[in-house]
Design a protein around this motif. Structure first.
Motif, PDB file in Angstrom:
ATOM      1  N   PHE A 392       0.861  -1.190   0.000  1.00 37.15           N
ATOM      2  CA  PHE A 392       0.000   0.000   0.000  1.00 37.15           C
ATOM      3  C   PHE A 392       0.893   1.234   0.000  1.00 37.15           C
ATOM      4  N   VAL A 393       0.564   2.183  -0.856  1.00 39.17           N
ATOM      5  CA  VAL A 393       1.205   3.497  -0.852  1.00 39.17           C
ATOM      6  C   VAL A 393       0.148   4.514  -0.480  1.00 39.17           C
ATOM      7  N   VAL A 394       0.399   5.262   0.574  1.00 36.62           N
ATOM      8  CA  VAL A 394      -0.586   6.201   1.120  1.00 36.62           C
ATOM      9  C   VAL A 394      -0.057   7.619   0.978  1.00 36.62           C
ATOM     10  N   ARG A 395      -0.867   8.487   0.397  1.00 36.47           N
ATOM     11  CA  ARG A 395      -0.520   9.895   0.216  1.00 36.47           C
ATOM     12  C   ARG A 395      -1.630  10.751   0.818  1.00 36.47           C
ATOM     13  N   ARG A 396      -1.264  11.536   1.833  1.00 36.95           N
ATOM     14  CA  ARG A 396      -2.224  12.398   2.529  1.00 36.95           C
ATOM     15  C   ARG A 396      -3.455  11.613   2.985  1.00 36.95           C
ATOM     16  N   GLY A 397      -3.188  10.385   3.452  1.00 42.61           N
ATOM     17  CA  GLY A 397      -4.244   9.562   4.016  1.00 42.61           C
ATOM     18  C   GLY A 397      -5.049   8.765   3.026  1.00 42.61           C
ATOM     19  N   GLN A 398      -4.759   8.905   1.729  1.00 44.21           N
ATOM     20  CA  GLN A 398      -5.474   8.166   0.696  1.00 44.21           C
ATOM     21  C   GLN A 398      -4.565   7.093   0.102  1.00 44.21           C
ATOM     22  N   VAL A 399      -5.091   5.903  -0.077  1.00 48.27           N
ATOM     23  CA  VAL A 399      -4.330   4.842  -0.735  1.00 48.27           C
ATOM     24  C   VAL A 399      -4.265   5.163  -2.219  1.00 48.27           C
ATOM     25  N   VAL A 400      -3.051   5.402  -2.728  1.00 52.25           N
ATOM     26  CA  VAL A 400      -2.900   5.822  -4.122  1.00 52.25           C
ATOM     27  C   VAL A 400      -2.270   4.732  -4.989  1.00 52.25           C
ATOM     28  N   ALA A 401      -1.760   3.665  -4.379  1.00 55.18           N
ATOM     29  CA  ALA A 401      -1.204   2.560  -5.164  1.00 55.18           C
ATOM     30  C   ALA A 401      -1.208   1.303  -4.310  1.00 55.18           C
ATOM     31  N   THR A 402      -1.451   0.176  -4.941  1.00 50.43           N
ATOM     32  CA  THR A 402      -1.391  -1.114  -4.257  1.00 50.43           C
ATOM     33  C   THR A 402      -0.672  -2.112  -5.159  1.00 50.43           C
ATOM     34  N   THR A 403      -0.030  -3.089  -4.530  1.00 48.36           N
ATOM     35  CA  THR A 403       0.609  -4.185  -5.252  1.00 48.36           C
ATOM     36  C   THR A 403       0.293  -5.473  -4.505  1.00 48.36           C
ATOM     37  N   PRO A 404      -0.155  -6.515  -5.202  1.00 46.74           N
ATOM     38  CA  PRO A 404      -0.431  -7.780  -4.506  1.00 46.74           C
ATOM     39  C   PRO A 404       0.847  -8.353  -3.906  1.00 46.74           C
ATOM     40  N   PRO A 405       0.737  -9.081  -2.805  1.00 44.15           N
ATOM     41  CA  PRO A 405       1.910  -9.747  -2.240  1.00 44.15           C
ATOM     42  C   PRO A 405       2.558 -10.671  -3.267  1.00 44.15           C
ATOM     43  N   VAL A 406       3.882 -10.716  -3.230  1.00 39.79           N
ATOM     44  CA  VAL A 406       4.628 -11.571  -4.153  1.00 39.79           C
ATOM     45  C   VAL A 406       4.892 -12.913  -3.488  1.00 39.79           C
ATOM     46  N   ARG A 407       4.384 -13.970  -4.092  1.00 45.49           N
ATOM     47  CA  ARG A 407       4.616 -15.323  -3.598  1.00 45.49           C
ATOM     48  C   ARG A 407       4.739 -16.253  -4.794  1.00 45.49           C
ATOM     49  N   ALA A 408       5.584 -17.264  -4.640  1.00 41.45           N
ATOM     50  CA  ALA A 408       5.710 -18.299  -5.655  1.00 41.45           C
ATOM     51  C   ALA A 408       5.132 -19.597  -5.105  1.00 41.45           C
ATOM     52  N   THR A 409       4.575 -20.397  -5.977  1.00 41.99           N
ATOM     53  CA  THR A 409       4.038 -21.699  -5.584  1.00 41.99           C
ATOM     54  C   THR A 409       4.830 -22.804  -6.276  1.00 41.99           C
TER      55      THR A 409
END
Length: 433
Positions: A392-409
């Motif tokens: 999560f990237v938060v700017r002035r209290g607003q979530v402005v970007a997200t990236t799913p967790p990186v996992r390999a199976t």
């Protein structure tokens, strides 16, 4: 009701997980447990919460121009400057702006929410200045941008260099820049430092100079920069960027130089990715790394920040504006692999850059702007090792970007699938650092 509540986040200094409460764009409270209703709640899951990354040294007018009009096959600083000179006449405002905006999308996605960018002011039209002033305004809600008036071809070498730089400042450029080692003579370089510092003092502006970006140990303009800083009362407002000649200077001279820099409260910016690529090109073997003396600067009390400098341009063909990649390279090339050293590398892409830019509203503390990043890592050392997803990237209290967790199976033949997230399992000998 809160605007945002983050639960179970680990701050960079460590300790138990904390909750972060956000109201009206500011951090309202940080505590082990906060019981409150919020419009949005994020479970950090024991991952690292950090202030946003800061890039104190970048060239946005050239970014993403790789291959135009040709590649830098020698990999040298001077060929890069020549290619930029060939590219400039064909630049259009539309192309410069489109590339800058695309790069800034990458920046936000990477959690880099403050950038100081040098803009070439030796173009008589000052086209790139006008474009990046527009970009600064357009992106104000997402990224803090400072512009440096940078005379790429030399303040005194470029026709009308002084007048063009003053015009750029009059248009609204924030910081006075320079490149004294690229002037025709050492004396011209010293004159440019004096003139530029006097201009900054007169206008109440910050200073950030490309200084001694060379392997030549006789390039000592940072000494003049420190002296002019104290003479003019600019302490704490001046940055020397690159400073690569310090790698080649003899130890006796550096023992004199470091206290001068500390007395002037200079900020020093090292650019590990680009300096390790460009420097030492005249050497056979031994081959110098060509990075400034970061551990010694820190020990002398000088604030050090790491910059990315370039992404896919005439000087550097790689990059995605990931400041953790910068910290990762710095830790290797500067041999800062101890716990303290790695921590200082992380600080160099966060608080160190914020201090150089003078960002007073920066940091994870109640009352500060609610700008922060949740990383898929448990601590700063793990963040440098993995260069992980910005959950999560938060700017002035607003979530402005997200990236799913990186996992390999993994699906080994005849065995149940198992997940890998590249962090050691807990157990004897496998504790997280």
């Amino acid at each position: 009701m809160l605007d945002l509540l983050v639960t179970g986040a680990v701050p960079p200094e460590g300790g138990g997980p904390v909750d972060i409460a956000v109201k009206d764009g500011r951090i309202a409270e940080i505590a082990p447990r906060i019981e409150a209703r919020a419009a949005r709640t994020i479970d950090a899951g024991g991952n690292l919460a950090t202030p946003p990354f800061v890039d104190p040294h970048f060239h946005m007018d050239a970014t993403l121009s790789l291959g135009l009009p040709r590649m830098n096959e020698s990999g040298t600083l001077l060929e890069g400057i020549r290619i930029w000179g060939e590219l400039k006449p064909g630049l259009t405002p539309e192309a410069v702006k489109a590339r800058a905006l695309e790069l800034l999308d990458w920046s936000v996605a990477r959690g880099t929410l403050a950038v100081r960018t040098h803009v070439d002011v030796t173009d008589p039209a000052l086209m790139a200045v006008d474009v990046l002033l527009e970009v600064r305004e357009q992106m104000r809600g997402l990224v803090d941008i400072q512009l440096v008036a940078f005379p790429q071809d030399g303040l005194l070498r470029a026709p009308g260099g002084k007048e063009l730089l003053v015009r750029a400042l009059d248009k609204g450029v924030d910081v006075v820049g320079g490149i004294p080692h690229f002037e025709r003579t050492e004396e011209d370089g010293r004159h440019s430092v004096r003139w530029l510092c006097e201009l900054a003092a007169e206008r109440g502006l910050l200073v950030d100079m490309h200084c001694d970006e060379t392997d030549d140990p006789a390039s000592r303009h940072v000494e003049t920069l420190a002296r002019e800083t104290t003479r003019l009362g600019l302490e704490g407002r001046v940055t020397g960027s690159h400073l690569t000649s310090m790698h080649s200077m003899d130890n006796y001279y550096v023992s004199k130089l470091l206290p001068l820099m500390a007395e002037a409260r200079l900020h020093a910016v090292c650019n590990p990715l680009i300096n390790i690529h460009l420097m030492g090109r005249h050497d056979t073997y031994p081959k110098r790394r060509g990075l400034t003396r970061v551990p010694e600067l820190l020990a002398a009390g000088v604030n050090v920040a790491f910059g990315h400098d370039c992404v896919m341009d005439p000087w550097y063909p790689l990059g995605s504006h990931d400041m953790l990649e910068v910290a990762h390279m710095g830790a290797h090339c500067l041999q800062m692999m101890g716990t303290t050293g790695l921590g200082r590398c992380f600080e160099a892409v966060t608080h160190g850059g914020a201090r150089a830019l003078g960002l007073a509203d920066y940091g994870l503390a109640p009352g500060r702007a609610a700008d922060f990043v949740i990383l898929q890592a448990r601590n700063p050392v793990e963040a440098i090792r993995l260069r992980p997803a910005r959950l999560f990237v938060v700017r002035r209290g607003q979530v402005v970007a997200t990236t799913p967790p990186v996992r390999a199976t993994l699906t080994p033949d005849g065995q149940p699938p198992r997940e890998v997230d590249f962090t050691p399992r807990r157990g004897p000998g496998c504790e997280r650092p």
